[in-house]
Design a protein around this motif. Structure first.
Motif: not given
Lengths: 205, 164
Positions: B29-31, B98
């Motif tokens: 995801g945000s990783c 994001q």
């Protein structure tokens, strides 16, 4: 070591009660919306390695619908309301007397799911705020349909700074024969636990 | 039958593979999934970066695979001991989304873009060219990196499959 590893058993019980009260009120709200009984399981409270958080909802790549709210105020944290796609479609068919296509989501459906999440999370948090006398204010909910791992990892950032696991209060609810199943995850920021405990009169060792 | 050897890279984890094995990490995801590759020795490495900088760490013993600033040098070293030559390294990356759009200016909410920036900074520091990237936007990604040809395959729920 993560300081939360040392949480005494009775403190975990206090957090279970927090989940119980919050999700109980949310289940009541859902039951009113659907005009049907909604059951819930006893909440589980556990320190879960990041790798296993998504297992609760079917694994990292499982596609889920998630409503996410950031809780602001005295005890900040993250809150997720997560359901699978079948449940989401059933919820929409039940609530909106409109044709719901099997694939994808219209703007209207997104908006309805966001609103359902908003109502449920709002009732979870307001009962929690009443119970603890803490000021808790949810942000406007955001909705996403995506892989569970991608969604949940977003709520774990605060824990990432201090370890490789997160404390999660998980409540599952079920709606009778239709087997609508969903999860409430409350993931208080690590700093919020002391505030929750002291608000509830739990002594600090 | 072609046996594909898949090496799973967990969250806040890093692994190396060589000679045709596939490095895979799921649910970014945000990783950020960052890969390094040495074409001539077919040695590849992948990091699942969770946070930009170990300066914000509050853990007693830090997991170096978690942070962009600590994981990149470590991966370079690991690949070197496998016989790869850092001068030849090329990088690709995906993720850093994001996942939810909020109007708050909170830095935590911008974690995806910050992870991407931090990874690029580290690549610059070690003079590793970034060949291609599929970063940002608002959806989750699963990535597989082939240590035979250096192709990064990205799968997402909304956008299907693409290769970079």
């Amino acid at each position: 070591m993560n300081p939360l590893n040392k949480l005494a058993a009775f403190k975990l019980d206090v957090l279970k009660e927090v989940g119980n009260i919050g999700a109980g009120n949310a289940a009541t709200a859902l039951s009113r919306l659907l005009d049907k009984p909604v059951d819930m399981n006893v909440p589980t409270v556990s320190l879960i390695p990041f790798e296993q958080v998504a297992d609760k909802v079917g694994g990292f790549e499982q596609v889920v619908i998630a409503v996410f709210l950031r809780v602001e105020g005295d005890a900040p944290g993250n809150m997720f309301f997560i359901i699978d796609e079948d449940s989401a479609k059933r919820l929409l068919r039940n609530l909106l007397s409109m044709d719901v296509q099997d694939e994808g989501y219209s703007e209207m459906e997104y908006s309805a799911l966001g609103e359902i999440g908003n109502i449920l999370a709002g009732s979870y948090l307001s009962s929690l705020a009443d119970f603890t006398h803490l000021y808790l204010s949810p942000t406007v909910p955001a909705i996403a349909v995506d892989m569970a791992g991608a969604i949940l990892s977003y709520g774990l950032v605060h824990y990432g700074e201090m370890g490789d696991s997160a404390l999660l209060i998980d409540t599952t609810f079920l709606e009778g024969q239709e087997e609508l199943a969903g999860h409430f995850f409350l993931i208080p920021d690590p700093e919020s636990f002391d505030k929750i405990f002291s608000a509830l009169g739990v002594p600090n060792e | 039958m072609i046996q594909e050897n898949v090496v799973k890279v967990g969250m806040a984890d890093l692994k190396i593979a060589a000679g045709g094995a596939i490095l895979k990490t799921t649910g970014l995801g945000s990783c950020v999934g960052l890969t390094l590759f040495d074409e001539s020795t077919k040695v590849a490495g992948m990091i699942h970066v969770m946070l930009p900088s170990s300066e914000i760490a509050r853990e007693a013993s830090i997991n170096i695979a978690k942070y962009a600033d600590t994981s990149v040098p470590h991966l370079i070293e690991l690949m070197r001991t496998e016989g790869a030559e850092p001068r030849r390294f090329v990088a690709k990356m995906a993720g850093g989304a994001q996942m939810f759009a909020f109007n708050t200016g909170s830095e935590t909410m911008r974690i995806g873009p910050r992870n991407v920036e931090a990874c690029k900074l580290m690549l610059q520091r070690f003079n590793i060219p970034l060949l291609s990237e599929d970063t940002g936007l608002n959806y989750g990604r699963t990535v597989e990196f082939n240590s035979m040809n250096g192709i990064l395959t990205i799968r997402s729920v909304q956008q299907g499959v693409k290769e970079i």
